[in-house]
Design a protein around this motif. Structure first.
Motif, PDB file in Angstrom:
ATOM      1  N   VAL A   1       0.802  -1.324  -0.084  1.00 20.91           N
ATOM      2  CA  VAL A   1       0.030   0.134  -0.169  1.00 20.91           C
ATOM      3  C   VAL A   1       0.841   1.109   0.018  1.00 20.91           C
ATOM      4  N   LEU A   2       0.269   2.308  -0.777  1.00 21.01           N
ATOM      5  CA  LEU A   2       1.069   3.550  -0.742  1.00 21.01           C
ATOM      6  C   LEU A   2      -0.029   4.788  -0.188  1.00 21.01           C
ATOM      7  N   PRO A   3      -0.039   4.913   1.203  1.00 20.32           N
ATOM      8  CA  PRO A   3      -0.690   5.955   1.533  1.00 20.32           C
ATOM      9  C   PRO A   3      -0.311   7.301   0.986  1.00 20.32           C
ATOM     10  N   HIS A   4      -1.085   8.295   0.810  1.00 23.62           N
ATOM     11  CA  HIS A   4      -1.067   9.642   0.394  1.00 23.62           C
ATOM     12  C   HIS A   4      -1.980  10.636   1.300  1.00 23.62           C
ATOM     13  N   MET A   5      -1.421  11.707   1.780  1.00 18.76           N
ATOM     14  CA  MET A   5      -2.069  12.882   2.280  1.00 18.76           C
ATOM     15  C   MET A   5      -0.937  14.018   2.090  1.00 18.76           C
ATOM     16  N   HIS A   6      -1.300  15.036   2.622  1.00 16.30           N
ATOM     17  CA  HIS A   6      -0.490  16.274   2.199  1.00 16.30           C
ATOM     18  C   HIS A   6       0.405  16.736   3.737  1.00 16.30           C
TER      19      HIS A   6
ATOM     20  N   PHE B   1       4.500  13.321   5.594  1.00 16.07           N
ATOM     21  CA  PHE B   1       4.615  13.914   4.153  1.00 16.07           C
ATOM     22  C   PHE B   1       5.927  14.000   3.735  1.00 16.07           C
ATOM     23  N   ASP B   2       6.934  14.123   4.547  1.00 17.21           N
ATOM     24  CA  ASP B   2       8.323  14.067   4.112  1.00 17.21           C
ATOM     25  C   ASP B   2       9.014  12.696   3.769  1.00 17.21           C
ATOM     26  N   SER B   3       8.313  11.654   4.176  1.00 12.82           N
ATOM     27  CA  SER B   3       8.811  10.435   3.885  1.00 12.82           C
ATOM     28  C   SER B   3       7.554   9.419   3.470  1.00 12.82           C
TER      29      SER B   3
ATOM     30  N   THR C   1      -8.580  27.390   7.949  1.00  9.57           N
ATOM     31  CA  THR C   1      -9.550  26.251   7.001  1.00  9.57           C
ATOM     32  C   THR C   1      -8.814  25.470   6.208  1.00  9.57           C
ATOM     33  N   VAL C   2      -8.696  24.336   6.328  1.00  9.46           N
ATOM     34  CA  VAL C   2      -8.249  23.286   5.254  1.00  9.46           C
ATOM     35  C   VAL C   2      -9.181  22.753   4.364  1.00  9.46           C
TER      36      VAL C   2
ATOM     37  N   SER D   1      -3.163  20.740  -3.987  1.00  8.40           N
ATOM     38  CA  SER D   1      -2.143  21.658  -3.522  1.00  8.40           C
ATOM     39  C   SER D   1      -1.547  20.931  -2.149  1.00  8.40           C
ATOM     40  N   SER D   2      -0.250  21.212  -1.984  1.00 11.53           N
ATOM     41  CA  SER D   2       0.206  20.546  -0.632  1.00 11.53           C
ATOM     42  C   SER D   2      -0.363  21.478   0.522  1.00 11.53           C
TER      43      SER D   2
END
Length: 89
Positions: free
Chosen positions: A3-8, A35-37, A67-68, A73-74
């Motif tokens: 698996v490859l999780p992805h968030m910002h 996010f850095d790894s 507010t996010v 965009s990162s």
């Protein structure tokens, strides 16, 4: 098989659960996120049948006063998972 999780930048944790009609509910990934790894993680094999599902969840910590929103965009956030798999024999 991975698996490859992805968030910002605000993502802190990811969890992936296989809901298999053969093997039952199996947590295949449950770990901190950085996010850095951004890494892919090998996972145990789970037998899946047509109609079975994979569920994933993300946790964020908003350390800003802003507010996010969801976005590419990162500076925005998202919750995605890449799945590496191969068909059964």
């Amino acid at each position: 098989f991975a698996v490859l999780p992805h968030m910002h930048q605000l993502g802190i944790h990811s969890k992936v659960i296989a809901q298999s009609s053969i093997d039952g509910e199996v947590t295949v990934h449950d770990a901190p996120y950085s996010f850095d790894s951004q890494l892919y993680y090998p996972v145990q094999a789970v037998r899946m049948a047509k109609g079975d599902k994979v569920q994933f969840a993300c946790t964020w910590r908003n350390t800003t006063s802003n507010t996010v929103h969801f976005g590419q965009s990162s500076l925005d956030e998202m919750c995605a998972i890449g799945l590496y798999r191969y068909p059964g024999l």
